[in-house]
Design an enzyme around this catalytic site. Structure first.
Site, PDB file in Angstrom:
ATOM      1  CD  GLU A   1      -5.096  -1.063   4.994  1.00 25.67           C
ATOM      2  OE1 GLU A   1      -4.145  -1.824   5.234  1.00 25.67           O
ATOM      3  OE2 GLU A   1      -4.969   0.024   4.395  1.00 25.67           O
TER       4      GLU A   1
ATOM      5  CG  ASP B   1      -1.944  -1.109   1.182  1.00 21.43           C
ATOM      6  OD1 ASP B   1      -2.552  -1.332   0.120  1.00 21.43           O
ATOM      7  OD2 ASP B   1      -2.131  -1.773   2.222  1.00 21.43           O
TER       8      ASP B   1
END
Length: 249
Positions: A146, A35
């Site tokens: 997330e 990420d």
């Protein structure tokens, strides 16, 4: 829109955020995971001469730094390293000492969550110390899974100015990462927030990113996975909102 156009769109969006806010550039924490790696590549494309990556070990596994440096080398972003281990030890030890002296905890009181979240919050403070000095924006690295499950530390990695990959599923993050040139070994790493030794995202959440992605895409998931995802989403609603306050009297 093909993948190249999507990447270009987000890169231009980043440039517009800098222009709109009157900032001079972008700073991102690079952990060694996919990420932050993708985000670093996007940031470098958006502001080639005004982008900065921060590597912030905090009692971390040295392997995390090695992967973070692979990302730096691959995308060519300028970077700084700030080791927060000593700062964390000083602050966390002082807090625990005072709590024990007051009789509020003892040596058997669990501290892993407080310890891990403090690491994330120290990293946030470091990013903003740099950003405020340079008039840069702090770029977050949370993906759609997330954000939905609240799998981020409040006022830690959740404390950012902008979230360029917040609408990307985890599988899309990997796809984009391959497209922009993130090293394959970084893409294939088991996702971890690096909050304690041996910690992995999926083990901590109790559900896989594939299951969360499928849920977000409206695809069938097991009853167990659906229940976990919904519980995580409900439990972490406060992270996605401003702190509550009473009505004006």
């Amino acid at each position: 829109m093909n993948l190249a156009q999507k990447v270009d769109f987000v890169v231009e969006w980043l440039r517009q955020q800098v222009k709109f806010t009157g900032a001079k550039g972008l700073v991102v924490g690079i952990s060694g995971g996919v990420d932050s790696a993708l985000t670093a590549f996007l940031v470098k494309r958006a502001c080639p001469d005004a982008s900065l990556g921060l590597i912030m070990p905090c009692k971390s596994n040295p392997v995390d730094r090695e992967y973070a440096l692979k990302v730096v080398e691959a995308c060519g972003i300028r970077h700084l390293e700030v080791d927060l281990s000593a700062v964390h030890e000083t602050l966390f030890s002082a807090v625990q000492q005072e709590l024990r002296a007051a009789g509020l905890v003892d040596e058997n009181t669990p501290t892993r969550t407080a310890d891990g979240n403090l690491r994330a919050r120290l990293r946030m403070c470091t990013l903003y110390a740099v950003a405020n000095t340079l008039n840069y924006l702090v770029v977050g690295t949370d993906n759609a899974a997330e954000v939905y499950t609240g799998y981020f530390t409040k006022y830690g990695d959740g404390g950012v100015d902008i979230l360029p990959i917040a609408n990307l599923r985890k599988r899309e993050v990997r796809e984009w990462a391959r497209f922009v040139g993130v090293p394959e070994e970084v893409i294939r790493r088991a996702p971890t927030a690096g909050l304690w030794e041996g910690q992995t995202d999926e083990a901590e959440m109790g559900v896989t990113y594939d299951a969360i992605d499928d849920f977000l895409d409206g695809k069938p998931v097991s009853d167990r996975d659906r229940e976990i995802i919904l519980i995580l989403h409900k439990r972490t609603a406060h992270k996605r909102q401003l702190p509550p306050s009473p009505p004006r009297l």
